[in-house]
Design a protein around this motif. Structure first.
Motif, PDB file in Angstrom:
ATOM      1  N   UNK A 269       0.748  -0.993   0.378  1.00 35.65           N
ATOM      2  CA  UNK A 269      -0.151   0.257   0.270  1.00 35.65           C
ATOM      3  C   UNK A 269       0.984   1.014   0.330  1.00 35.65           C
ATOM      4  N   UNK A 270       1.495   1.212   0.148  1.00 37.37           N
ATOM      5  CA  UNK A 270       2.497   3.045   0.782  1.00 37.37           C
ATOM      6  C   UNK A 270       3.455   2.505  -0.825  1.00 37.37           C
ATOM      7  N   UNK A 271       3.648   1.663  -0.937  1.00 35.70           N
ATOM      8  CA  UNK A 271       4.573   1.510  -2.398  1.00 35.70           C
ATOM      9  C   UNK A 271       3.558   2.050  -3.759  1.00 35.70           C
ATOM     10  N   UNK A 289       8.335  17.220  -2.819  1.00 36.17           N
ATOM     11  CA  UNK A 289       9.369  17.508  -1.291  1.00 36.17           C
ATOM     12  C   UNK A 289       8.546  16.398  -0.054  1.00 36.17           C
ATOM     13  N   UNK A 290       9.091  15.932   0.499  1.00 31.54           N
ATOM     14  CA  UNK A 290       8.593  14.489   1.630  1.00 31.54           C
ATOM     15  C   UNK A 290       9.401  15.431   2.930  1.00 31.54           C
ATOM     16  N   UNK A 291       8.389  15.764   4.112  1.00 27.42           N
ATOM     17  CA  UNK A 291       8.499  15.456   5.555  1.00 27.42           C
ATOM     18  C   UNK A 291       8.850  14.483   6.284  1.00 27.42           C
ATOM     19  N   UNK A 292      10.247  14.169   6.965  1.00 30.75           N
ATOM     20  CA  UNK A 292      10.767  12.588   7.410  1.00 30.75           C
ATOM     21  C   UNK A 292      11.228  12.742   8.586  1.00 30.75           C
ATOM     22  N   UNK A 293      10.654  12.168   9.763  1.00 28.87           N
ATOM     23  CA  UNK A 293      11.507  12.597  10.820  1.00 28.87           C
ATOM     24  C   UNK A 293      11.632  11.244  11.200  1.00 28.87           C
ATOM     25  N   UNK A 294      12.477  10.364  11.808  1.00 33.65           N
ATOM     26  CA  UNK A 294      12.932   8.863  11.964  1.00 33.65           C
ATOM     27  C   UNK A 294      13.076   9.003  13.820  1.00 33.65           C
ATOM     28  N   UNK A 295      12.048   7.392  14.030  1.00 33.68           N
ATOM     29  CA  UNK A 295      11.865   7.436  15.338  1.00 33.68           C
ATOM     30  C   UNK A 295      12.398   5.619  15.240  1.00 33.68           C
ATOM     31  N   UNK A 299      10.877   2.376  10.978  1.00 30.31           N
ATOM     32  CA  UNK A 299      12.598   2.897   9.302  1.00 30.31           C
ATOM     33  C   UNK A 299      12.115   2.005   8.147  1.00 30.31           C
ATOM     34  N   UNK A 300      10.730   1.334   8.030  1.00 29.86           N
ATOM     35  CA  UNK A 300      10.171   0.933   7.266  1.00 29.86           C
ATOM     36  C   UNK A 300       9.698   2.149   6.302  1.00 29.86           C
ATOM     37  N   UNK A 301       9.541   3.261   6.718  1.00 33.24           N
ATOM     38  CA  UNK A 301       8.861   3.875   5.908  1.00 33.24           C
ATOM     39  C   UNK A 301      10.168   4.712   4.964  1.00 33.24           C
ATOM     40  N   UNK A 302      11.439   5.442   5.871  1.00 36.15           N
ATOM     41  CA  UNK A 302      12.385   5.317   5.035  1.00 36.15           C
ATOM     42  C   UNK A 302      12.597   4.498   4.182  1.00 36.15           C
ATOM     43  N   UNK A 303      12.887   2.973   4.205  1.00 32.84           N
ATOM     44  CA  UNK A 303      12.615   2.496   3.520  1.00 32.84           C
ATOM     45  C   UNK A 303      11.360   2.569   1.898  1.00 32.84           C
ATOM     46  N   UNK A 304      10.459   2.948   2.489  1.00 38.68           N
ATOM     47  CA  UNK A 304       9.578   3.228   1.625  1.00 38.68           C
ATOM     48  C   UNK A 304      10.177   4.406   0.335  1.00 38.68           C
TER      49      UNK A 304
END
Length: 366
Positions: A269-271, A289-295, A299-304
């Motif tokens: 779904x994310x892809x 442009x996309x905001x990302x904050x590592x928690x 980690x799976x969202x960053x990979x996506x």
């Protein structure tokens, strides 16, 4: 405020029911306890069982009481209850902080608390008080939350069929008749959006919670898009499984939030969402442009994002990003960037989505 419990794990003997099944033969389920089970279920709190009992005997009694369907992934056997609780959490893909355990025996509660200190433990004499506790009172109540148990049970049936299906995963996914709908949020749907931002941590790009009042302001702002994602298949609805918060700038779309339910990770779904958005941006001639904050959990969202082709603006600056307000070092936000081209949105599901270039957002399938 205490984090909301997502799953309550019950002991049976002298906790859910009165009496010890293997010793007394007959046990009794008080009406007041039955009402607690039904009430928690209506709030979208899943319930399971960790009990030292003969499985078939205990499950038959739960069926006779008419409550067996309220309990998912029951662990009825003779092992340690901490291990039973851990298996339930792992199957549900819930953090242990989202799990609660109720048992009449102090030694059993102590064993779970020792091995799983993040699990909240309650004595059986507090069962009737549970619906009054803040941790058992979700902030929102939606159509999806009220049928959460049924959606999870349908999910387990999907998993079982998938495990038995021959051939590649892509063939199985196509056999599900998956249909994704991306739509502009209405006032009635905002509680589903707020709930997703509250409940989703593994697939939440920023971890930011948007309260109802903020969301209501954004859906009336012509610069913003608040999009709700739902998914269905031949087993039934998955409910609301994603939310996107998008802000338009000249030459740039700013994805301020992307969150998807962990329940639909296996379906891509994310892809699919990122492919749809990249394709829509390419057809509109804008960058993303996309905001990302590592928690600790996303980690799976960053990979996506990285798999979709996004790069850090710090490593690969682009003039389009000058329209953005700086995130600020203290926010922990990283800005990602993509100069998109046309995409195949998905090979396993149909996608119905609005045209982001029109205020009405006429439906269309990219």
């Amino acid at each position: 405020m205490a984090a909301t419990v997502k799953c309550l794990v019950w002991d049976l003997d002298d906790t859910l029911w009165q009496g010890t099944l293997l010793e007394d033969g007959e046990v009794h389920l008080p009406d007041e306890v039955r009402k607690v089970v039904i009430e928690l279920d209506s709030r979208g709190i899943l319930q399971s069982v960790a009990s030292r009992n003969d499985h078939d005997h205990a499950w038959a009694r739960l069926k006779a009481f008419g409550v067996a369907d309220y309990f998912v992934l029951p662990e009825i056997g003779w092992g340690a209850k901490s291990e039973a609780v851990r298996r339930i959490a792992d199957r549900l893909n819930f953090a242990l902080t989202a799990i609660a355990f109720v048992d009449d025996r102090p030694a059993e509660r102590a064993e779970v608390a020792f091995h799983l200190p993040d699990v909240r433990c309650y004595p059986a004499d507090r069962v009737l008080d549970l619906p009054d506790l803040v941790e058992f009172t979700p902030a929102t109540s939606t159509v999806d939350s009220r049928r959460r148990r049924e959606m999870y049970q349908a999910g387990f049936r999907r998993e079982a069929e998938r495990a038995a299906a021959p051939g590649p995963d892509e063939e199985f996914l196509r056999s599900l008749d998956l249909r994704m709908r991306i739509g502009r949020a209405t006032g009635e749907e905002l509680s589903r959006v707020e709930e997703l931002t509250l409940r989703t941590s593994q697939m939440n790009a920023t971890g930011i919670h948007y309260p109802d009042a903020v969301l209501r302001g954004l859906i009336t702002d012509p610069r913003h898009e608040v999009l709700v994602v739902t998914l269905t298949d031949r087993f039934g609805p998955h409910g609301a499984v994603g939310v996107l918060l998008l802000e338009r700038h000249p030459g740039l779309w700013h994805l301020k939030l992307l969150a998807t339910s962990c329940r639909v990770v296996a379906y891509g779904a994310g892809a699919t969402l990122l492919n749809w958005l990249a394709d829509a941006a390419a057809r509109s001639g804008v960058h993303l442009a996309a905001d990302f904050r590592a928690t600790e959990r996303n980690r799976m969202m960053e990979i996506a994002y990285r798999f979709a082709g996004f790069e850090g603006l710090a490593e690969a600056p682009c003039p389009c990003a000058t329209v953005l307000v700086p995130a600020g070092e203290d926010t922990g936000l990283e800005r990602l960037h993509l100069a998109p081209g046309p995409r195949v949105v998905s090979t396993v599901m149909d996608v119905e989505a609005p045209d982001l270039n029109t205020p009405e957002g006429g439906p269309g399938t990219p």
